[in-house]
Design a protein around this motif. Sequence first.
Motif, PDB file in Angstrom:
ATOM      1  N   GLY A 133       0.799  -1.218   0.000  1.00 20.96           N
ATOM      2  CA  GLY A 133       0.000   0.000   0.000  1.00 20.96           C
ATOM      3  C   GLY A 133       0.834   1.271   0.000  1.00 20.96           C
ATOM      4  N   HIS A 185       3.129   3.811   8.283  1.00 20.88           N
ATOM      5  CA  HIS A 185       2.121   4.052   7.246  1.00 20.88           C
ATOM      6  C   HIS A 185       0.868   3.274   7.625  1.00 20.88           C
ATOM      7  CE1 HIS A 185       0.144   4.078   3.301  1.00 20.88           C
ATOM      8  NE2 HIS A 185       0.919   5.094   2.997  1.00 20.88           N
ATOM      9  N   PRO A 186      -0.313   3.882   7.473  1.00 16.27           N
ATOM     10  CA  PRO A 186      -1.555   3.207   7.877  1.00 16.27           C
ATOM     11  C   PRO A 186      -1.758   1.851   7.220  1.00 16.27           C
ATOM     12  CG  PRO A 186      -1.972   5.525   7.386  1.00 16.27           C
ATOM     13  CD  PRO A 186      -0.561   5.251   6.990  1.00 16.27           C
ATOM     14  N   SER A 187      -1.307   1.694   5.978  1.00 15.81           N
ATOM     15  CA  SER A 187      -1.540   0.430   5.271  1.00 15.81           C
ATOM     16  C   SER A 187      -0.845  -0.738   5.951  1.00 15.81           C
ATOM     17  CB  SER A 187      -1.078   0.536   3.812  1.00 15.81           C
ATOM     18  OG  SER A 187       0.325   0.712   3.746  1.00 15.81           O
ATOM     19  N   LYS A 210      -0.351  -1.120   9.186  1.00 20.76           N
ATOM     20  CA  LYS A 210      -1.166  -1.488  10.343  1.00 20.76           C
ATOM     21  C   LYS A 210      -2.387  -2.286   9.908  1.00 20.76           C
ATOM     22  CE  LYS A 210       0.371   2.548  12.967  1.00 20.76           C
ATOM     23  NZ  LYS A 210      -0.013   3.837  13.605  1.00 20.76           N
ATOM     24  N   GLU A 211      -2.981  -1.891   8.773  1.00 15.82           N
ATOM     25  CA  GLU A 211      -4.143  -2.612   8.261  1.00 15.82           C
ATOM     26  C   GLU A 211      -3.776  -4.042   7.875  1.00 15.82           C
ATOM     27  OE1 GLU A 211      -5.649  -0.323   5.041  1.00 15.82           O
ATOM     28  OE2 GLU A 211      -6.129   1.428   6.287  1.00 15.82           O
ATOM     29  N   LEU A 212      -2.521  -4.250   7.482  1.00 16.57           N
ATOM     30  CA  LEU A 212      -2.056  -5.582   7.090  1.00 16.57           C
ATOM     31  C   LEU A 212      -1.581  -6.412   8.285  1.00 16.57           C
ATOM     32  CD1 LEU A 212      -0.108  -4.579   3.851  1.00 16.57           C
ATOM     33  CD2 LEU A 212      -2.187  -5.973   3.950  1.00 16.57           C
ATOM     34  N   GLY A 213      -1.668  -5.846   9.484  1.00 15.92           N
ATOM     35  CA  GLY A 213      -1.327  -6.587  10.696  1.00 15.92           C
ATOM     36  C   GLY A 213       0.131  -6.491  11.109  1.00 15.92           C
ATOM     37  N   LYS A 259       3.519  -5.652  13.034  1.00 20.41           N
ATOM     38  CA  LYS A 259       3.865  -5.469  14.446  1.00 20.41           C
ATOM     39  C   LYS A 259       5.338  -5.104  14.554  1.00 20.41           C
ATOM     40  CE  LYS A 259       0.405  -8.783  16.078  1.00 20.41           C
ATOM     41  NZ  LYS A 259       0.145 -10.042  16.826  1.00 20.41           N
TER      42      LYS A 259
END
Length: 390
Positions: A192, A344-346, A348-351, A353
Amino acid sequence: MALSLLPPPPPPPPPWTFAPSSKCVPEDQYTDLKVIDLSLFHLFDDDGSEASKLSSVEADAVQKDLVAQTLKAFNTTGFIALKGHGLTSEDIQHQFALGKLLMEDVGEEEKHRLLANIKEGSWAGYKPQGYHQYSNGSYDCVEHYDFYPYTARESNLPELAKPYTKDFQGFIEHQHYVVLRKLLGVLSLGLGLDKDYLWNLHHRGSANDGALKVGPDEEIDWKHSKDNLRYVMYHPPAEEDRAKKNHLWVSGHTDFGSVTFLYSQPIAALQVLMPNGQWRYIRHYPDHIIVSLGDSMEFLTGGVLKAAPHRVVEPPEDQRHLDRLGIVYFIPFLPDAKLSLIDHPSLKELGAKDVWEEYHKLGGKPLTSNGTSFYFCLWFDSRRNMFAQR
């Protein structure tokens, strides 16, 4: 007719003869890699890809599907087989012939003169077989010759290899400017991110700076990642060493860097640790590049892209007596690249860590690709020891 002032090209080196595939490995001991056709990605105006011939709607659909497949493969098995990389079968065979020349045709005295200064942290030059002695009393059975882009000069080569300086330089150039650039574009889109995001963590300045388009022995102004081209020969160990080695030629490990390119060859020895905890052979994919990712890429992506544990085992009985020639291209991030989770927010959306979250909470300074720390050494040692006897 005008006479050419250019010297004639050197004669081709004696070819490397590929071994026949093994008949001793059961089919269920192999894993099938996802095959990704890099020519189907049209990411840059100058990439000459097959996808550039498709309509924009068709190209977008193909690329979106392959991006998803690539990301899934690197999140599970951790390896892909890459085709459409811009190298012909003849190009690859020529590079294996050059590997044979470096490993088999150069005399031991000249190899010794060109030894790598490994103790000072440089792999440029020859690493001899038996350099490493293990606690069980055995020695390693691997020798290799390495280039960094800025060491690919005629004066650093053995005499027999000097006529092929431009071939080595051109091969490095293609790995970095073409294959790496495009693959990193695919991974960036899968995460992303902007398509140049990861490329800019490996390359400084314009995309085509011509750093390797110089004379055979001119200084090379390389400002980018410290790529490492390796021609490597695995020699069958002495019979008494086989059991000492636990029938392993290279024990289980992950690579530290960003991306690793390995040119497929038919001697069955490379194995990957599957998600179910079982080791499986990677089969031969003629004219493909076998691609894996390193720990640094796992750090930056928070585990969305995983470093794949792999090892090199003793080949099966019908190939055990053969020398095994390989070509590997290791790619790290730029030395000042921070090995922290990409903000980047993407991600975090993909998990994703952050593996270093606790370290940072305790006041630890950001780690860089060229830096070390006590905490990093502990982490890397624990990771290496996890697979050391496997």
